[in-house]
Scaffold this motif. Structure first.
Motif, PDB file in Angstrom:
ATOM      1  N   LEU A   1      53.049   1.678  45.259  1.00  0.00           N
ATOM      2  CA  LEU A   1      52.418   0.403  44.899  1.00  0.00           C
ATOM      3  C   LEU A   1      50.959   0.609  44.523  1.00  0.00           C
ATOM      4  O   LEU A   1      50.467   0.011  43.562  1.00  0.00           O
ATOM      5  CB  LEU A   1      52.535  -0.598  46.052  1.00  0.00           C
ATOM      6  N   ASP A   2      50.244   1.447  45.270  1.00  0.00           N
ATOM      7  CA  ASP A   2      48.843   1.738  44.955  1.00  0.00           C
ATOM      8  C   ASP A   2      48.712   2.375  43.570  1.00  0.00           C
ATOM      9  O   ASP A   2      47.818   2.020  42.792  1.00  0.00           O
ATOM     10  CB  ASP A   2      48.228   2.646  46.013  1.00  0.00           C
TER      11      ASP A   2
ATOM     12  N   GLU B   1      50.809   2.064  41.029  1.00  0.00           N
ATOM     13  CA  GLU B   1      51.161   1.063  40.020  1.00  0.00           C
ATOM     14  C   GLU B   1      50.022   0.066  39.815  1.00  0.00           C
ATOM     15  O   GLU B   1      49.719  -0.316  38.688  1.00  0.00           O
ATOM     16  CB  GLU B   1      52.446   0.328  40.424  1.00  0.00           C
ATOM     17  N   ILE B   2      49.392  -0.344  40.890  1.00  0.00           N
ATOM     18  CA  ILE B   2      48.260  -1.276  40.785  1.00  0.00           C
ATOM     19  C   ILE B   2      47.118  -0.612  40.023  1.00  0.00           C
ATOM     20  O   ILE B   2      46.517  -1.222  39.135  1.00  0.00           O
ATOM     21  CB  ILE B   2      47.810  -1.743  42.182  1.00  0.00           C
TER      22      ILE B   2
ATOM     23  N   GLU C   1      48.024  -0.453  36.316  1.00  0.00           N
ATOM     24  CA  GLU C   1      47.955  -1.762  35.666  1.00  0.00           C
ATOM     25  C   GLU C   1      46.507  -2.212  35.470  1.00  0.00           C
ATOM     26  O   GLU C   1      46.190  -2.870  34.495  1.00  0.00           O
ATOM     27  CB  GLU C   1      48.728  -2.806  36.467  1.00  0.00           C
ATOM     28  N   GLN C   2      45.637  -1.871  36.395  1.00  0.00           N
ATOM     29  CA  GLN C   2      44.243  -2.276  36.265  1.00  0.00           C
ATOM     30  C   GLN C   2      43.518  -1.463  35.196  1.00  0.00           C
ATOM     31  O   GLN C   2      42.600  -1.953  34.556  1.00  0.00           O
ATOM     32  CB  GLN C   2      43.517  -2.125  37.600  1.00  0.00           C
TER      33      GLN C   2
END
Length: 109
Positions: free
Chosen positions: A22-23, A25-26, A29-30
């Motif tokens: 998740l980290d 992917e975040i 995306e950022q």
């Protein structure tokens, strides 16, 4: 080491992997600008090729849904073997009882 402790450690490791994913992917995306239109998958032909059924999506974002759908249950092989032994035992007992009843009914006459 007990079976429960091993299972809890396995679950903790899986949760840590999920948080790390998740980290990543975040962060991805950022750092990437959002495209104006969806990017076509080069592995799927644009026209005339095989298309997924109308209810299915080919988006790579559906990978998590696919993983959840086909992921095996958390049961151990020990539990599966135990269940199989019980099934065979009760099946054999049922056949034995049916055989005794049939033998009794045939000999009674």
């Amino acid at each position: 080491m007990s079976e429960r402790l091993k299972e809890l450690q396995r679950l903790r490791a899986a949760a840590q992997e999920q948080v790390a994913w998740l980290d990543r992917e975040i962060a991805r995306e950022q750092s990437l600008p959002r495209p104006a239109r969806p990017v076509e998958n080069p592995r799927i032909p644009a026209a005339g090729g095989a298309r997924p059924p109308s209810g299915e999506s080919t988006s790579p974002l559906d990978a998590d849904k696919l993983i959840e759908r086909y992921q095996t249950s958390g049961g151990t092989i020990k539990d599966e073997v135990k269940r199989g032994c019980f099934i065979y035992f009760f099946g054999a007992m049922g056949l034995l009882i049916a055989g005794v009843v049939i033998f009794y009914l045939l000999r009674r006459e």
